[in-house]
Design a protein around this motif. Structure first.
Motif, PDB file in Angstrom:
ATOM      1  N   LEU A 159       0.816  -1.214   0.000  1.00 10.21           N
ATOM      2  CA  LEU A 159       0.000   0.000   0.000  1.00 10.21           C
ATOM      3  C   LEU A 159       0.852   1.267   0.000  1.00 10.21           C
ATOM      4  CD1 LEU A 159      -2.799  -1.048   2.537  1.00 10.21           C
ATOM      5  CD2 LEU A 159      -3.095  -0.618   0.083  1.00 10.21           C
ATOM      6  N   ILE A 160       2.007   1.215   0.649  1.00 14.28           N
ATOM      7  CA  ILE A 160       2.881   2.387   0.746  1.00 14.28           C
ATOM      8  C   ILE A 160       3.335   2.872  -0.630  1.00 14.28           C
ATOM      9  CG2 ILE A 160       5.232   3.057   1.444  1.00 14.28           C
ATOM     10  CD1 ILE A 160       4.727   1.421   4.031  1.00 14.28           C
ATOM     11  N   GLN A 161       3.429   1.950  -1.590  1.00 14.88           N
ATOM     12  CA  GLN A 161       3.994   2.301  -2.895  1.00 14.88           C
ATOM     13  C   GLN A 161       3.228   3.427  -3.593  1.00 14.88           C
ATOM     14  OE1 GLN A 161       6.927   0.864  -3.353  1.00 14.88           O
ATOM     15  NE2 GLN A 161       6.416  -0.213  -1.443  1.00 14.88           N
ATOM     16  N   GLN A 162       1.941   3.578  -3.278  1.00 17.43           N
ATOM     17  CA  GLN A 162       1.132   4.598  -3.953  1.00 17.43           C
ATOM     18  C   GLN A 162       1.123   5.932  -3.215  1.00 17.43           C
ATOM     19  OE1 GLN A 162      -3.283   3.788  -3.413  1.00 17.43           O
ATOM     20  NE2 GLN A 162      -2.413   1.988  -2.363  1.00 17.43           N
ATOM     21  N   MET A 163       1.773   5.995  -2.043  1.00 16.34           N
ATOM     22  CA  MET A 163       1.720   7.202  -1.215  1.00 16.34           C
ATOM     23  C   MET A 163       2.754   8.216  -1.691  1.00 16.34           C
ATOM     24  SD  MET A 163      -0.695   6.420   0.936  1.00 16.34           S
ATOM     25  CE  MET A 163      -0.550   7.450   2.395  1.00 16.34           C
ATOM     26  N   PRO A 164       2.383   9.478  -1.831  1.00 15.42           N
ATOM     27  CA  PRO A 164       3.332  10.485  -2.323  1.00 15.42           C
ATOM     28  C   PRO A 164       4.462  10.762  -1.334  1.00 15.42           C
ATOM     29  CG  PRO A 164       1.232  11.496  -1.701  1.00 15.42           C
ATOM     30  CD  PRO A 164       1.025  10.027  -1.664  1.00 15.42           C
ATOM     31  N   ASP A 165       4.157  10.754  -0.048  1.00 17.71           N
ATOM     32  CA  ASP A 165       5.172  10.985   0.980  1.00 17.71           C
ATOM     33  C   ASP A 165       5.536   9.642   1.590  1.00 17.71           C
ATOM     34  OD1 ASP A 165       6.728  11.661   3.155  1.00 17.71           O
ATOM     35  OD2 ASP A 165       5.493  13.375   3.762  1.00 17.71           O
ATOM     36  N   LYS A 166       6.516   8.980   1.002  1.00 11.42           N
ATOM     37  CA  LYS A 166       6.875   7.626   1.423  1.00 11.42           C
ATOM     38  C   LYS A 166       7.353   7.584   2.871  1.00 11.42           C
ATOM     39  CE  LYS A 166       6.424   5.368  -2.580  1.00 11.42           C
ATOM     40  NZ  LYS A 166       5.899   6.489  -3.407  1.00 11.42           N
ATOM     41  N   GLU A 167       8.128   8.570   3.277  1.00 13.05           N
ATOM     42  CA  GLU A 167       8.681   8.561   4.636  1.00 13.05           C
ATOM     43  C   GLU A 167       7.565   8.626   5.674  1.00 13.05           C
ATOM     44  OE1 GLU A 167      11.900  11.066   7.377  1.00 13.05           O
ATOM     45  OE2 GLU A 167      11.804  11.366   5.200  1.00 13.05           O
ATOM     46  N   ALA A 168       6.605   9.515   5.456  1.00 11.31           N
ATOM     47  CA  ALA A 168       5.484   9.632   6.385  1.00 11.31           C
ATOM     48  C   ALA A 168       4.621   8.376   6.356  1.00 11.31           C
ATOM     49  CB  ALA A 168       4.641  10.859   6.047  1.00 11.31           C
ATOM     50  N   ALA A 169       4.450   7.805   5.172  1.00 10.74           N
ATOM     51  CA  ALA A 169       3.636   6.598   5.040  1.00 10.74           C
ATOM     52  C   ALA A 169       4.279   5.421   5.764  1.00 10.74           C
ATOM     53  CB  ALA A 169       3.437   6.266   3.562  1.00 10.74           C
TER      54      ALA A 169
END
Length: 472
Positions: A299-309
């Motif tokens: 799911l993280i792969q689609q998040m724009p802010d990877k660090e926060a995700a």
């Protein structure tokens, strides 16, 4: 066709990347074994005549409104990632929205090869079909979220496993067939548009109050916490907790080498393919956490802010062991008649389980018999139970109605392995008497049924099932 299924096929409206259009492969001589009229009624399915249903649920005639397809997914199998799996022997006919407002998939399992079959024959033999029918319906009776069985059909053909065996098709019903592996395949391929569409679809279908990918992760985590706790409470061992067998709806799915424990031991394994005990009874909570961590990674792969995700997802996953421990403790408190929390409850429960493991006590019968003389009879050395019972009786003195609490969570009946095997052996010879009897009794597992007392009996030494097998 008088068989009427009110299809509303939302998954078929997703892009082609999610599936392969695939009709079931017709069989030689379909014959209806069973049809679940109660489930059909909820789903709004109007049955036709017997032969018509055999043709439809055997795959020979596609019901009006169906849009058959095989779903794409990948997954970790025993910890190793397989980049493409998919429905290799199943076809999703479509979906209905029942009178209870629940959307459900209707899938034919054992319906022939698909583009995802990986050189398999796409078929199922009679034994695993009957096992899944009986065990999934028993799980429903136990109050455990599960896929269900709508119909079973003989094919009139043989399939080749270790020897030629009679073929069959199961009609499986699920709130969806979305798995952790469905998300993994798009994440691994870097197909973020498809991953995002899948996430939106899953939220809309299953968790409409969830806020985006991390809200979905949290919801799936909580559903799995509930599911695994319920498995542990009845001594159920799934056997293949691969990520492609982890439903995001929180239902038990894919009854391959599954089994219920007879004698209790935390390291119990039945699956013939689980050589290292990865999916042993006591390991199931930890594996559930591992599976949810794989969902988080996808799911993280689609998040724009990877660090926060990553930070948010890590917190969601890391909270899971404590949630599992608390749910487990609540469930096992109820199993020994406790509704109030007190210090020492974990030690009291663990003390009983340790004594059970050391004395070959039957898991189901011991908990069902608590408060009666029959409980001590489950132990090779009844004195060790008597020693524990003194502390337990002191603890429950201040509880209200402990017996009624226990009777609601401790079943009298489970689908015991030796009875399931006996049922399959009889069915191969054309005798479905025990199949229908098991379904009837297991529909009401918390009710004492003197006429079915023989189904409570643990296996004799000669009846013990040492290993269970996948149907492929």
């Amino acid at each position: 066709m008088t068989l009427t299924i009110p299809f509303d096929n939302s998954y078929a409206r997703l892009p082609n990347a999610f599936y392969a259009r695939q009709a079931p492969v017709p069989v030689q001589a379909p014959r209806l074994i069973a049809f679940n009229a109660d489930l059909a009624r909820i789903m709004g399915v109007s049955p036709g005549d017997v032969q018509e249903m055999a043709e439809a649920f055997g795959g020979n005639k596609i019901p009006d409104g169906a849009e058959p397809l095989a779903q794409l997914y990948s997954g970790h199998q025993f910890g190793h990632y397989n980049p493409q799996l998919g429905d290799g022997r199943a076809v999703l006919l479509g979906e209905t929205v029942g009178s209870d407002g629940v959307r459900r998939d209707i899938q034919l399992k054992g319906s022939g090869p698909t583009p995802f079959s990986r050189q398999g024959d796409g078929r199922a033999w009679l034994g695993p079909v009957l096992r899944e029918y009986v065990v999934s319906e028993a799980m429903h009776g136990l109050g455990i979220p599960t896929t269900r069985a709508l119909a079973a059909v003989e094919t009139g053909e043989f399939v080749l496993r270790e020897r030629p065996l009679p073929g069959a098709v199961l009609t499986r019903v699920a709130q969806s067939h979305l798995r952790v592996g469905t998300f993994q395949v798009f994440a691994a391929r870097g197909q973020l548009d498809s991953l995002q569409k899948l996430t939106e679809y899953a939220v809309s279908r299953h968790y409409p109050d969830a806020d985006g990918p991390m809200g979905l992760l949290r919801s799936v985590r909580d559903a799995q916490v509930n599911l695994i706790t319920l498995w542990m409470g009845v001594g159920f061992i799934h056997g293949v907790m691969n990520t492609d067998n982890c439903s995001i709806a929180g239902e038990t799915i894919d009854y391959g080498p599954c089994a219920f424990m007879d004698s209790y031991h935390p390291n119990t394994v039945f699956s013939s393919i689980d050589q290292m005990g990865r999916y042993a009874y006591a390991n199931q909570p930890d594996i559930a956490v591992w599976n949810i961590a794989q969902l988080a990674t996808a799911l993280i792969q689609q998040m724009p802010d990877k660090e926060a995700a990553v930070e948010e997802a890590t917190g969601i996953v890391h909270a899971m062991p404590d949630l599992l421990q608390q749910k487990w403790l609540d469930r096992f408190r109820a199993k020994i008649g406790l509704t109030n929390q007190k210090d020492g409850d974990l030690e009291l429960i663990s003390g009983l389980l340790t004594r059970m493991a050391n004395n070959q006590a039957d898991f189901t019968n011991t908990f069902r018999a608590l408060g009666t003389e029959q409980a001590r009879d489950q132990f090779t050395d009844p004195n060790v139970f008597d020693d524990w019972s003194e502390s337990w009786r002191q603890r429950i003195r201040h509880e209200e109605g402990p017996s009624s609490v226990m009777l609601k969570v401790n079943p009298a009946f489970i689908p015991r392995n030796h009875r399931v095997e006996e049922m399959i052996e009889a069915a191969v010879q054309g005798d479905y008497t025990l199949f229908h009897r098991l379904n009837s009794v297991l529909a009401h597992p918390y009710s004492d049924n003197p006429e079915a007392a023989d189904l409570k009996r643990p296996p004799t030494e000669n009846e013990i099932v040492q290993a269970t097998f996948c149907g492929t």
